[in-house]
Design a protein around this motif. Structure first.
Motif, mmCIF file in Angstrom:
data_model
loop_
_atom_site.group_PDB
_atom_site.id
_atom_site.type_symbol
_atom_site.label_atom_id
_atom_site.label_comp_id
_atom_site.label_asym_id
_atom_site.label_seq_id
_atom_site.Cartn_x
_atom_site.Cartn_y
_atom_site.Cartn_z
ATOM 1 N N THR A 196 0.300 0.050 -12.215
ATOM 2 C CA THR A 196 1.580 0.615 -11.796
ATOM 3 C C THR A 196 2.721 -0.092 -12.524
ATOM 4 O O THR A 196 2.783 -1.320 -12.551
ATOM 5 N N PRO A 197 3.636 0.664 -13.121
ATOM 6 C CA PRO A 197 4.716 0.029 -13.889
ATOM 7 C C PRO A 197 5.695 -0.727 -13.005
ATOM 8 O O PRO A 197 5.833 -0.453 -11.809
ATOM 9 N N ALA A 198 6.387 -1.676 -13.625
ATOM 10 C CA ALA A 198 7.475 -2.389 -12.961
ATOM 11 C C ALA A 198 8.556 -1.374 -12.598
ATOM 12 O O ALA A 198 8.769 -0.394 -13.327
ATOM 13 N N PRO A 199 9.220 -1.563 -11.482
ATOM 14 C CA PRO A 199 9.203 -2.735 -10.587
ATOM 15 C C PRO A 199 8.227 -2.606 -9.421
ATOM 16 O O PRO A 199 8.391 -3.293 -8.426
ATOM 17 N N GLY A 213 1.470 -3.598 -8.558
ATOM 18 C CA GLY A 213 0.677 -3.962 -7.397
ATOM 19 C C GLY A 213 0.595 -2.881 -6.343
ATOM 20 O O GLY A 213 -0.251 -2.937 -5.455
ATOM 21 N N ARG A 214 1.473 -1.889 -6.441
ATOM 22 C CA ARG A 214 1.424 -0.760 -5.511
ATOM 23 C C ARG A 214 0.662 0.405 -6.157
ATOM 24 O O ARG A 214 0.391 0.384 -7.356
ATOM 25 N N PRO A 215 0.264 1.422 -5.398
ATOM 26 C CA PRO A 215 -0.584 2.482 -5.957
ATOM 27 C C PRO A 215 0.119 3.266 -7.064
ATOM 28 O O PRO A 215 1.276 3.658 -6.923
ATOM 29 N N ASN A 216 -0.592 3.477 -8.132
ATOM 30 C CA ASN A 216 -0.062 4.247 -9.254
ATOM 31 C C ASN A 216 -0.494 5.707 -9.121
ATOM 32 O O ASN A 216 -1.499 6.009 -8.472
ATOM 33 N N ALA A 217 0.249 6.594 -9.751
ATOM 34 C CA ALA A 217 -0.051 8.022 -9.732
ATOM 35 C C ALA A 217 0.704 8.681 -10.887
ATOM 36 O O ALA A 217 1.661 8.108 -11.421
ATOM 37 N N PRO A 218 0.298 9.886 -11.294
ATOM 38 C CA PRO A 218 0.939 10.530 -12.446
ATOM 39 C C PRO A 218 2.455 10.689 -12.344
ATOM 40 O O PRO A 218 3.152 10.677 -13.361
ATOM 41 N N TYR A 219 2.992 10.806 -11.132
ATOM 42 C CA TYR A 219 4.441 11.009 -11.003
ATOM 43 C C TYR A 219 5.252 9.791 -11.452
ATOM 44 O O TYR A 219 6.480 9.889 -11.597
ATOM 45 N N LEU A 220 4.594 8.661 -11.693
ATOM 46 C CA LEU A 220 5.315 7.470 -12.146
ATOM 47 C C LEU A 220 5.394 7.347 -13.668
ATOM 48 O O LEU A 220 5.962 6.392 -14.199
ATOM 49 N N ASN A 235 0.804 -1.214 0.000
ATOM 50 C CA ASN A 235 0.000 0.000 0.000
ATOM 51 C C ASN A 235 0.843 1.272 0.000
ATOM 52 O O ASN A 235 0.309 2.378 -0.057
ATOM 53 N N ALA A 236 2.164 1.100 0.055
ATOM 54 C CA ALA A 236 3.051 2.260 0.104
ATOM 55 C C ALA A 236 3.283 2.830 -1.291
ATOM 56 O O ALA A 236 3.430 2.097 -2.269
ATOM 57 N N ALA A 237 3.310 4.148 -1.379
ATOM 58 C CA ALA A 237 3.586 4.795 -2.656
ATOM 59 C C ALA A 237 5.018 4.518 -3.089
ATOM 60 O O ALA A 237 5.940 4.606 -2.274
ATOM 61 N N PRO A 238 5.234 4.186 -4.355
ATOM 62 C CA PRO A 238 6.602 3.995 -4.847
ATOM 63 C C PRO A 238 7.398 5.297 -4.741
ATOM 64 O O PRO A 238 6.828 6.388 -4.696
ATOM 65 N N LYS A 295 3.622 16.652 -7.015
ATOM 66 C CA LYS A 295 4.518 15.499 -7.073
ATOM 67 C C LYS A 295 4.837 15.148 -8.522
ATOM 68 O O LYS A 295 5.987 14.852 -8.882
ATOM 69 N N ALA A 296 3.815 15.195 -9.383
ATOM 70 C CA ALA A 296 4.022 14.901 -10.801
ATOM 71 C C ALA A 296 4.944 15.943 -11.432
ATOM 72 O O ALA A 296 5.880 15.600 -12.172
#
Length: 296
Positions: free
Chosen positions: A250-253, A256-263, A12-15, A45-46
């Motif tokens: 959410t992209p690798a790696p 399964g964790r939360p996705n967001a625009p900054y990724l 559940n932690a943000a990457p 953040k993005a």
């Protein structure tokens, strides 16, 4: 050595923040209303990693109104409004889950769907609304009893997009042939985007020939996604967009964790590797494409 509790990543932690992009881009499809934190926090953040604009996408009436209201308040947020394909059967049949593989009970009927679509059309007329979508067909979650409502809704969304000259943002899940058929039958709008592109290389060539844009999400980085990478390899650079579909995919790696625009940088870098170009070159192309598609 067995992993200790402290060394196991929290799902559940943000990457962490990725390395910033040198050339700013936009997230062409996100759902800020489904993500943790505030809009201001998400945008800041993005922006810190070079993602300087987002397209906020509605999936039902409430979400579409929120998208339009948010885009009115923030210069770097652009809205797309629609009834998700799985929303149409819910309105017609009264299925509380939005879709059902079993026989759904009759409730609102087609009149209720028409009324909802008229509200989407009113939102689509607003200047801060840059797209009509996500609309299309989804055969993964909807059984045969929902196809008629989905197809009718899709056709109406195509008409709305053409009426207001807005980009048509397509959700296509396990329905490639029928999506392309309906587009051909109705006559596509000037601008079409296959959100979270899910077809193969052969379909990418069909889309390219028709001038349809293809937006790739974090699943292009997944190990089992070679067909997506094959499609990306043949898709013309001038038709490419990048998206998160956050909080999903959410992209690798960090799958399964939360996705967001900054990724977005993680996906864009993977796309550049597939295309055999440097990330700045691809970022410049994607940024120009997104601005052109959504008219900002």
């Amino acid at each position: 050595m067995a992993a200790t509790r402290s060394s196991v990543p929290d799902k559940n932690a943000a990457p962490p923040l990725p390395e910033p992009l040198a050339v700013p881009v936009a997230d062409s499809h996100t759902h800020l209303d489904m993500q943790a934190g505030t809009v201001d926090e998400a945008l800041a953040k993005a922006a810190s990693v070079g993602v300087t604009a987002v397209v906020q996408v509605g999936c039902d009436l409430g979400g579409s109104r929120w998208a339009a209201e948010t885009a009115e308040r923030y210069e770097n947020v652009h809205a797309a409004v629609a009834l998700h394909p799985n929303e149409a059967p819910r309105i017609v049949h009264g299925d509380p889950d939005g879709w059902s593989r079993q026989g759904a009970r009759q409730a609102g009927g087609m009149a209720a769907l028409d009324a909802a679509l008229e509200q989407i059309a009113a939102l689509a007329a607003l200047p801060q609304v840059r797209g009509v979508g996500e609309t299309g067909l989804d055969y993964f979650r909807t059984g045969e009893e929902g196809v008629e409502a989905q197809t009718y809704s899709f056709r109406r969304h195509i008409e709305i997009a053409k009426r207001y000259d807005k980009a048509l943002v397509i959700h296509d899940r396990d329905a490639h042939d029928d999506v392309l058929r309906v587009l051909a039958e109705e006559g596509s709008p000037r601008t079409v985007v296959f959100h979270c592109y899910s077809g193969d290389a052969a379909m990418a060539k069909v889309c390219a020939d028709a001038g349809y844009h293809m937006s790739f999400a974090g699943n292009v980085t997944f190990k089992n996604a070679q067909p997506l990478r094959d499609a990306l390899a043949v898709a013309p650079a001038e038709l490419l967009l990048v998206e998160t579909d956050a909080p999903f995919l959410t992209p690798a790696p960090y799958r399964g964790r939360p996705n967001a625009p900054y990724l977005i940088p993680l996906t864009l870098r993977a796309m550049a590797q597939v295309k055999g170009v440097d990330e700045d070159t691809l970022a410049a192309a994607v940024a120009a494409n997104t601005a052109r598609v959504f008219g900002y």
